[in-house]
Write a protein that holds these residues in place. Structure first.
Motif, short mmCIF file in Angstrom:
data_model
loop_
_atom_site.label_atom_id
_atom_site.label_comp_id
_atom_site.label_asym_id
_atom_site.label_seq_id
_atom_site.Cartn_x
_atom_site.Cartn_y
_atom_site.Cartn_z
N PHE A 1 0.80 -1.23 -0.02
CA PHE A 1 -0.10 -0.19 0.08
C PHE A 1 0.72 1.24 -0.03
O PHE A 1 0.70 2.17 -0.70
CB PHE A 1 -0.96 -0.01 1.02
N ARG A 2 1.82 1.26 0.97
CA ARG A 2 2.78 2.22 0.89
C ARG A 2 3.41 2.73 -0.38
O ARG A 2 3.65 3.81 -0.86
CB ARG A 2 3.64 2.24 2.25
N LEU A 3 3.89 1.77 -0.86
CA LEU A 3 4.68 1.72 -2.35
C LEU A 3 3.60 2.46 -3.46
O LEU A 3 4.05 3.28 -4.01
CB LEU A 3 5.15 0.28 -2.83
N TRP A 4 2.60 1.77 -3.23
CA TRP A 4 1.53 2.28 -4.35
C TRP A 4 0.98 3.75 -4.29
O TRP A 4 0.83 4.55 -5.13
CB TRP A 4 0.42 1.16 -4.23
N PHE A 5 0.87 4.01 -2.74
CA PHE A 5 0.81 5.62 -2.35
C PHE A 5 1.64 6.45 -2.96
O PHE A 5 1.29 7.43 -3.55
CB PHE A 5 0.36 5.54 -1.10
N ASP A 6 2.86 5.96 -2.60
CA ASP A 6 4.12 6.99 -3.17
C ASP A 6 3.88 7.05 -4.40
O ASP A 6 4.36 8.22 -5.15
CB ASP A 6 5.49 6.34 -2.44
N LYS A 7 3.65 6.04 -5.27
CA LYS A 7 3.85 6.07 -6.84
C LYS A 7 2.49 6.72 -7.12
O LYS A 7 2.72 7.48 -8.22
CB LYS A 7 3.70 4.65 -7.30
N ASN B 1 -1.62 11.66 -9.47
CA ASN B 1 -2.93 11.43 -9.28
C ASN B 1 -3.76 12.48 -8.22
O ASN B 1 -2.96 12.76 -6.99
CB ASN B 1 -3.21 9.95 -8.44
N PRO B 2 -4.75 13.10 -8.57
CA PRO B 2 -5.28 14.17 -7.50
C PRO B 2 -5.74 13.48 -6.34
O PRO B 2 -6.46 12.29 -6.51
CB PRO B 2 -6.44 14.68 -8.68
N GLU B 3 -5.58 14.13 -5.45
CA GLU B 3 -5.89 13.94 -3.88
C GLU B 3 -5.83 12.40 -3.71
O GLU B 3 -6.80 11.56 -3.44
CB GLU B 3 -7.52 14.13 -3.81
N PRO B 4 -4.61 11.99 -3.70
CA PRO B 4 -4.29 10.58 -3.49
C PRO B 4 -4.72 9.78 -2.19
O PRO B 4 -5.17 8.60 -2.02
CB PRO B 4 -2.82 10.24 -3.73
N ASN B 5 -4.80 10.58 -1.14
CA ASN B 5 -5.36 10.29 -0.01
C ASN B 5 -6.99 10.33 0.34
O ASN B 5 -7.24 9.70 1.27
CB ASN B 5 -4.84 11.05 1.24
N ALA B 6 -7.63 10.56 -0.90
CA ALA B 6 -9.35 10.61 -1.25
C ALA B 6 -9.41 9.00 -1.16
O ALA B 6 -9.06 8.59 -2.13
CB ALA B 6 -9.70 11.51 -1.81
N PHE B 7 -10.44 8.45 -0.36
CA PHE B 7 -10.90 7.03 -0.74
C PHE B 7 -12.51 7.04 -0.52
O PHE B 7 -13.04 7.91 0.18
CB PHE B 7 -10.29 6.03 0.21
N ILE B 8 -12.93 5.90 -1.16
CA ILE B 8 -14.45 6.20 -0.83
C ILE B 8 -14.70 5.05 0.28
O ILE B 8 -14.27 3.75 0.16
CB ILE B 8 -14.95 5.35 -2.35
N LEU B 9 -15.38 5.51 1.02
CA LEU B 9 -15.75 4.59 2.40
C LEU B 9 -17.04 4.04 2.09
O LEU B 9 -18.06 4.89 1.88
CB LEU B 9 -15.78 5.69 3.35
N SER B 10 -17.28 2.94 2.12
CA SER B 10 -18.75 2.25 2.11
C SER B 10 -19.03 1.61 3.63
O SER B 10 -18.32 1.00 4.13
CB SER B 10 -18.96 1.30 1.02
#
Ligand SMILES: Cc1cc2nc3c(=O)[nH]c(=O)nc-3n(C[C@H](O)[C@H](O)[C@H](O)COP(=O)(O)O)c2cc1C
Length: 208
Positions: free
Chosen positions: A28-34, A40-49
């Protein structure tokens, strides 16, 4: 609008088992840094269901603020729709979509509330306008725009800014990750990390 002809070819990266870390959080950390590197815009935004008491799934975007003790932290209003859902059912699904990296990460886990101290500490670090909004907004309740603006102005003028009692953080403890990498010809890569009963992350590939 012609949606049927809308197609993207995916050919940017791939995902091979032999190169993968044994812990999903490391990937996850590797992909987030990438995702950040790929702009990518707002990479820390996620969809919470969440799922409400009447079993209706509900989704919305929130912001990942921290990963602490391998848990994903976000902040919200505990009396909101999502807060009510999580009160009756703490199971959640998180979804990160990084279109410029042609990647998706799905995470499932259970939430717990963070401490009041944590909420107060994080609240204090937010810009004043965000603090005022959190105080003025009974999130998810019916409201008139004018009344909301008036309430925010009153609070701002009074200058008595405190973290609302029903505002705070949740920490999601994950037990399932899916890393999805777009591939040419729709033969996408999907790698699962699933926490087994012995707290070991098993890893396997599933069909696209
Ligand atoms: C980019 C973006 C970031 C957001 N971040 C948050 C957040 O961190 N916390 C939050 O409560 N709502 C956030 N929201 C608003 C939520 O999507 C949602 O409207 C709100 O939380 C009410 O949801 P609910 O009625 O299902 O509880 C964000 C929305 C967007 C589009």
């Amino acid at each position: 609008m012609n949606l049927s002809d809308w197609r993207t070819e995916y050919d940017k990266y791939n995902l091979h088992e032999e190169n993968l870390p044994s812990l999903p959080l490391d990937l996850f950390r590797l992909w987030f840094d990438k995702a950040v590197e790929d702009l990518n815009p707002e990479p820390n935004a996620f969809i919470l269901s969440t799922v409400s008491a009447d079993l209706q799934p509900k989704s919305r975007v929130v912001l990942l603020k921290e990963i602490e003790a391998a848990k994903f932290v976000f902040y919200t209003n505990y009396s909101s729709q999502k807060g009510q859902d999580l009160q009756t059912n703490p199971k959640t699904s998180m979804l990160f979509f990084f279109p410029f990296s042609q990647r998706q990460i799905r995470i499932e886990g259970k939430v717990s509330k963070l401490s009041r101290e944590k909420a107060v500490e994080y609240f204090a670090s937010r810009p004043v306008e965000s603090q005022v909004s959190a105080m003025a907004s009974s999130q998810s309740r019916i409201v008139k725009r004018e009344a909301l603006i008036e309430k925010a102005a009153e609070l701002r003028n009074a200058g008595n800014i405190v973290c609302p009692e029903d505002w705070g953080g949740y920490a999601i403890e994950p037990h399932y990750f899916e890393f999805w990498q777009g591939q040419p010809g729709r033969l996408h890569d999907r790698i699962i990390y699933n926490l087994d009963p012995h707290s070991h992350w098993e890893q396997y590939r599933i069909a696209p």
